[in-house]
Design a protein around this motif. Structure first.
Motif, PDB file in Angstrom:
ATOM      1  N   LEU A  44      37.844  30.157  54.022  1.00  0.00           N
ATOM      2  CA  LEU A  44      38.170  29.151  53.009  1.00  0.00           C
ATOM      3  C   LEU A  44      39.162  28.143  53.570  1.00  0.00           C
ATOM      4  N   ILE A  45      39.128  26.966  52.992  1.00  0.00           N
ATOM      5  CA  ILE A  45      40.132  25.940  53.289  1.00  0.00           C
ATOM      6  C   ILE A  45      40.731  25.514  51.958  1.00  0.00           C
ATOM      7  N   VAL A  46      42.049  25.708  51.810  1.00  0.00           N
ATOM      8  CA  VAL A  46      42.747  25.394  50.569  1.00  0.00           C
ATOM      9  C   VAL A  46      43.681  24.216  50.818  1.00  0.00           C
ATOM     10  N   ASN A  47      43.283  23.053  50.343  1.00  0.00           N
ATOM     11  CA  ASN A  47      44.081  21.829  50.571  1.00  0.00           C
ATOM     12  C   ASN A  47      44.443  21.647  52.044  1.00  0.00           C
ATOM     13  N   TYR A  81      40.333  37.448  59.226  1.00  0.00           N
ATOM     14  CA  TYR A  81      41.419  38.359  59.584  1.00  0.00           C
ATOM     15  C   TYR A  81      42.448  38.446  58.458  1.00  0.00           C
ATOM     16  N   ASP A  82      42.773  37.311  57.841  1.00  0.00           N
ATOM     17  CA  ASP A  82      43.719  37.304  56.725  1.00  0.00           C
ATOM     18  C   ASP A  82      43.220  38.206  55.595  1.00  0.00           C
ATOM     19  N   ILE A  83      41.926  38.084  55.299  1.00  0.00           N
ATOM     20  CA  ILE A  83      41.329  38.862  54.210  1.00  0.00           C
ATOM     21  C   ILE A  83      41.312  40.348  54.555  1.00  0.00           C
ATOM     22  N   MET A  95      43.273  43.307  52.562  1.00  0.00           N
ATOM     23  CA  MET A  95      42.517  44.411  51.970  1.00  0.00           C
ATOM     24  C   MET A  95      43.082  45.752  52.439  1.00  0.00           C
ATOM     25  N   LYS A  96      43.432  45.835  53.718  1.00  0.00           N
ATOM     26  CA  LYS A  96      44.032  47.065  54.233  1.00  0.00           C
ATOM     27  C   LYS A  96      45.381  47.327  53.576  1.00  0.00           C
ATOM     28  N   PHE A  97      46.154  46.253  53.365  1.00  0.00           N
ATOM     29  CA  PHE A  97      47.462  46.405  52.728  1.00  0.00           C
ATOM     30  C   PHE A  97      47.322  46.890  51.289  1.00  0.00           C
ATOM     31  N   VAL A  98      46.371  46.331  50.553  1.00  0.00           N
ATOM     32  CA  VAL A  98      46.143  46.747  49.163  1.00  0.00           C
ATOM     33  C   VAL A  98      45.745  48.221  49.110  1.00  0.00           C
ATOM     34  N   VAL A 124      39.291  45.167  46.272  1.00  0.00           N
ATOM     35  CA  VAL A 124      38.155  44.336  45.878  1.00  0.00           C
ATOM     36  C   VAL A 124      38.279  42.996  46.597  1.00  0.00           C
ATOM     37  N   ARG A 125      37.297  42.657  47.413  1.00  0.00           N
ATOM     38  CA  ARG A 125      37.400  41.475  48.268  1.00  0.00           C
ATOM     39  C   ARG A 125      37.645  40.192  47.470  1.00  0.00           C
ATOM     40  N   ASP A 126      36.923  40.003  46.362  1.00  0.00           N
ATOM     41  CA  ASP A 126      37.081  38.774  45.579  1.00  0.00           C
ATOM     42  C   ASP A 126      38.503  38.654  45.027  1.00  0.00           C
ATOM     43  N   GLU A 127      39.089  39.779  44.604  1.00  0.00           N
ATOM     44  CA  GLU A 127      40.456  39.750  44.087  1.00  0.00           C
ATOM     45  C   GLU A 127      41.441  39.414  45.197  1.00  0.00           C
ATOM     46  N   VAL A 128      41.206  39.971  46.369  1.00  0.00           N
ATOM     47  CA  VAL A 128      42.070  39.693  47.518  1.00  0.00           C
ATOM     48  C   VAL A 128      41.997  38.207  47.893  1.00  0.00           C
ATOM     49  N   VAL A 129      40.786  37.658  47.906  1.00  0.00           N
ATOM     50  CA  VAL A 129      40.610  36.234  48.229  1.00  0.00           C
ATOM     51  C   VAL A 129      41.356  35.375  47.215  1.00  0.00           C
ATOM     52  N   ASP A 130      41.251  35.717  45.927  1.00  0.00           N
ATOM     53  CA  ASP A 130      41.961  34.956  44.890  1.00  0.00           C
ATOM     54  C   ASP A 130      43.470  35.004  45.101  1.00  0.00           C
ATOM     55  N   ASP A 131      43.989  36.185  45.471  1.00  0.00           N
ATOM     56  CA  ASP A 131      45.426  36.314  45.728  1.00  0.00           C
ATOM     57  C   ASP A 131      45.854  35.448  46.904  1.00  0.00           C
ATOM     58  N   LEU A 132      45.040  35.405  47.958  1.00  0.00           N
ATOM     59  CA  LEU A 132      45.372  34.596  49.135  1.00  0.00           C
ATOM     60  C   LEU A 132      45.333  33.106  48.805  1.00  0.00           C
ATOM     61  N   ILE A 133      44.388  32.708  47.966  1.00  0.00           N
ATOM     62  CA  ILE A 133      44.337  31.297  47.523  1.00  0.00           C
ATOM     63  C   ILE A 133      45.610  30.955  46.758  1.00  0.00           C
ATOM     64  N   ASP A 134      46.009  31.849  45.838  1.00  0.00           N
ATOM     65  CA  ASP A 134      47.231  31.611  45.064  1.00  0.00           C
ATOM     66  C   ASP A 134      48.443  31.495  45.980  1.00  0.00           C
ATOM     67  N   GLU A 135      48.517  32.341  47.010  1.00  0.00           N
ATOM     68  CA  GLU A 135      49.656  32.291  47.924  1.00  0.00           C
ATOM     69  C   GLU A 135      49.704  30.969  48.674  1.00  0.00           C
ATOM     70  N   LYS A 136      48.545  30.482  49.105  1.00  0.00           N
ATOM     71  CA  LYS A 136      48.499  29.177  49.767  1.00  0.00           C
ATOM     72  C   LYS A 136      49.033  28.085  48.850  1.00  0.00           C
ATOM     73  N   LEU A 137      48.616  28.125  47.587  1.00  0.00           N
ATOM     74  CA  LEU A 137      49.050  27.113  46.624  1.00  0.00           C
ATOM     75  C   LEU A 137      50.562  27.196  46.379  1.00  0.00           C
ATOM     76  N   LYS A 138      51.091  28.421  46.327  1.00  0.00           N
ATOM     77  CA  LYS A 138      52.530  28.605  46.103  1.00  0.00           C
ATOM     78  C   LYS A 138      53.344  28.039  47.273  1.00  0.00           C
ATOM     79  N   VAL A 139      52.892  28.320  48.492  1.00  0.00           N
ATOM     80  CA  VAL A 139      53.605  27.815  49.671  1.00  0.00           C
ATOM     81  C   VAL A 139      53.481  26.292  49.755  1.00  0.00           C
ATOM     82  N   GLN A 140      52.319  25.763  49.402  1.00  0.00           N
ATOM     83  CA  GLN A 140      52.107  24.322  49.445  1.00  0.00           C
ATOM     84  C   GLN A 140      52.986  23.579  48.446  1.00  0.00           C
TER      85      GLN A 140
END
Length: 311
Positions: A38-41, A48-50, A54-57, A66-82
């Motif tokens: 994915l590319i977020v902004n 590898y990030d995903i 997933m291993k951490f969860v 759940v991969r989709d939930e993990v992806v959503d969390d990573l998107i949210d983190e990108k938005l928070k840092v941005q």
């Protein structure tokens, strides 16, 4: 003779061929790990990030990720840092390291032991630290942006106490503590145990802060630190229980920390009705509810505005 040369030549060529295959496999695995998902902004999320998240969860929850939930969390983190970059909110690395170490301490581990525990589950420490960074930035952003809306009124606190049938006049305490540290070099496990016994010996003869602290200062490699004043409302229930069981002028049980073996002298304890543990719990509950509502709405706005490209 020529036959031997021929055999050596074939062995060398076989070795080269195997090396090339292994190198190609390693390159292929690396390329897969670095594959952009994915590319977020403009910021990328890789395979590898995903996989790391997933291993951490799985490691932290003991449940399949759940991969989709993990992806959503990573998107949210990108938005928070941005959004943190937009508001010029920076969190120093040493603050992240301190939060990481504190997380380990709550699990009765040093930072190094936490890193080892993560590694055993195939998780790099940077995975957890990235999450800590995003959450820290987000806390600062939401608190600053919605400061007025997050104020907690006294009448709201009393309303919660009445609803939960708690007495708003519950007495709290203010503790005056003196930390005493038996210094132990990092990694000196055997010495730490010996120093813990020394700390226990001090604890048995420590009966008041005046003479006890003076004696502690005379001991080798022992540091008596400045006074710490804590309200019972600031402490976790387990810590309040420890201090309530400790007589004034005596020491708490020694605990092994990153710096060495630490105990606390309880030099004074007085009642206070300004902010009891019950009132603090009610205030925190109201604040957290307000915070979650504002944070959720703000994050939804950021998602709507974001350019998210899935590869």
């Amino acid at each position: 003779m020529e036959h031997r040369r021929s055999m050596k030549g074939r062995t060398y060529l076989t070795f080269v061929a195997v090396a090339c295959v292994l190198a190609a496999m390693a390159t292929s695995n690396l390329a897969r790990a670095q594959q952009v998902v994915l590319i977020v902004n403009g910021d990328v999320i890789t395979n590898y990030d995903i996989e790391q998240r997933m291993k951490f969860v799985q490691l932290s929850t003991r449940k399949p990720a759940v991969r989709d939930e993990v992806v959503d969390d990573l998107i949210d983190e990108k938005l928070k840092v941005q959004i943190g970059r937009r508001y010029k909110i920076e969190v120093p690395d040493n603050e992240i390291d301190a939060s990481y170490a504190e997380m380990g301490h709550r699990m009765h581990m040093t930072a190094e032991q936490l890193t080892q525990a993560l590694a055993q589950g195939g998780v790099e420490a940077t995975t957890l630290k990235s999450r800590i960074r995003a959450d820290t930035i987000w806390q600062n952003i939401v608190r600053g942006k919605f400061q007025g809306d997050l104020q907690v009124r006294e009448k709201d606190i009393l309303a919660v106490l009445q609803t939960e049938k708690k007495d708003e006049k519950e007495v709290g305490y203010e503790y005056r503590l003196r930390p005493i540290l038996f210094v132990v070099p990092r990694g000196a496990t055997q010495l730490a145990e010996a120093r813990r016994k020394d700390a226990e010996a001090l604890r048995t003869r420590f009966t008041n802060c005046d003479s006890g602290l003076k004696f502690a200062r005379s001991l080798r490699d022992v540091a008596v630190r400045d006074v710490i004043v804590k309200s019972s409302s600031d402490l976790l229930p387990a810590l309040r229980e420890i201090l309530d069981k400790t007589e004034i002028g005596h020491l708490t049980a020694p605990e092994i920390t990153q710096q060495g073996v630490e105990l606390f002298a309880l030099c004074e304890k007085k009642e206070t009705t300004e902010d009891s543990p019950e009132k603090r719990q009610a205030r925190d509950k109201i604040f957290n509810e307000k915070f979650q509502v504002k944070a959720k709405r703000f994050l939804q706005e950021l998602r709507k505005q974001a350019m998210i490209e899935r590869k």
